[in-house]
Enzyme design. Structure first.
Site, PDB file in Angstrom:
ATOM      1  N   ASN A  39       0.840  -1.199   0.000  1.00  0.00           N
ATOM      2  CA  ASN A  39       0.000   0.000   0.000  1.00  0.00           C
ATOM      3  C   ASN A  39       0.874   1.247   0.000  1.00  0.00           C
ATOM      4  O   ASN A  39       1.949   1.277   0.606  1.00  0.00           O
ATOM      5  CB  ASN A  39      -1.014  -0.002   1.156  1.00  0.00           C
ATOM      6  N   GLU A  41       0.244   5.141   0.670  1.00  0.00           N
ATOM      7  CA  GLU A  41      -0.709   6.170   1.110  1.00  0.00           C
ATOM      8  C   GLU A  41      -0.251   7.548   0.651  1.00  0.00           C
ATOM      9  O   GLU A  41       0.865   7.730   0.163  1.00  0.00           O
ATOM     10  CB  GLU A  41      -0.866   6.092   2.631  1.00  0.00           C
ATOM     11  N   GLU A  52      -2.854  -4.746  -3.114  1.00  0.00           N
ATOM     12  CA  GLU A  52      -3.330  -5.602  -4.209  1.00  0.00           C
ATOM     13  C   GLU A  52      -3.323  -4.836  -5.532  1.00  0.00           C
ATOM     14  O   GLU A  52      -2.958  -5.370  -6.581  1.00  0.00           O
ATOM     15  CB  GLU A  52      -4.751  -6.105  -3.921  1.00  0.00           C
ATOM     16  N   CYS A  83     -10.145  -5.093   0.229  1.00  0.00           N
ATOM     17  CA  CYS A  83     -11.292  -4.166   0.223  1.00  0.00           C
ATOM     18  C   CYS A  83     -12.167  -4.451  -1.006  1.00  0.00           C
ATOM     19  O   CYS A  83     -11.773  -5.190  -1.910  1.00  0.00           O
ATOM     20  CB  CYS A  83     -10.806  -2.721   0.229  1.00  0.00           C
ATOM     21  N   CYS A  86     -10.585  -3.747  -4.401  1.00  0.00           N
ATOM     22  CA  CYS A  86      -9.538  -4.706  -4.778  1.00  0.00           C
ATOM     23  C   CYS A  86     -10.135  -6.060  -5.167  1.00  0.00           C
ATOM     24  O   CYS A  86      -9.579  -6.764  -6.004  1.00  0.00           O
ATOM     25  CB  CYS A  86      -8.529  -4.864  -3.652  1.00  0.00           C
TER      26      CYS A  86
END
Ligand code: THU
Length: 130
Positions: A39, A41, A52, A83, A86
């Site tokens: 990830n 951010e 992902e 999520c 994803c």
């Protein structure tokens, strides 16, 4: 290459100063190659991307478009499922029966399929373009 190991290693590169929740993902593609993502951010929060999504982008950039297996790892009490967005991204490139292993850094595992993750997936068939 071991998918769990690849996901564990790439997780260390996650850029997660806001959530402090690092996630790593690894995909084995039909070619046999393994693609990883973490990830990333952003201070403009909605601009962040999931592990992902990063792995999928790397896969497509690498010339693969068929997912054979996925592994996701995070430091969470229970294995963290992808999520909603994803799940749809994975389903774009994976058959319903593809295995998705969710792992924690403490050793918990949960094995699911793409169909488990996204029942009733929106597909090209819904546009009459199967
Ligand atoms: N995150 C992922 O990268 N993958 C998941 O499956 C769940 C959530 C990230 C997004 C955000 O950077 C952080 O975890 C907290 O939501």
């Amino acid at each position: 290459m071991d998918l769990l190991k690849a996901a564990t290693e790439v997780r260390e590169h996650a850029w997660a100063p806001y959530s402090r929740f690092k996630v790593g993902a690894a995909i084995r593609a039909a070619s046999g190659r393994v693609y990883v993502g973490c990830n990333v951010e952003n201070v403009a929060y909605p601009e962040g991307t999931c592990a992902e999504a990063g792995a999928i982008a790397a896969m497509v950039a690498g010339g693969d478009t068929v997912i054979e297996e996925v592994c996701v790892i995070a430091d969470s009490p229970e294995p963290v499922p992808p999520c909603g967005g994803c799940r749809q991204k994975i389903a774009e490139f994976a058959a319903q029966g593809v295995r998705v292993t969710l792992a924690t850094t403490q050793g918990k595992r949960k094995v699911m399929t793409v169909a488990d993750l996204l029942p009733g997936v929106f597909s090209a068939a819904h546009m009459g373009r199967a």
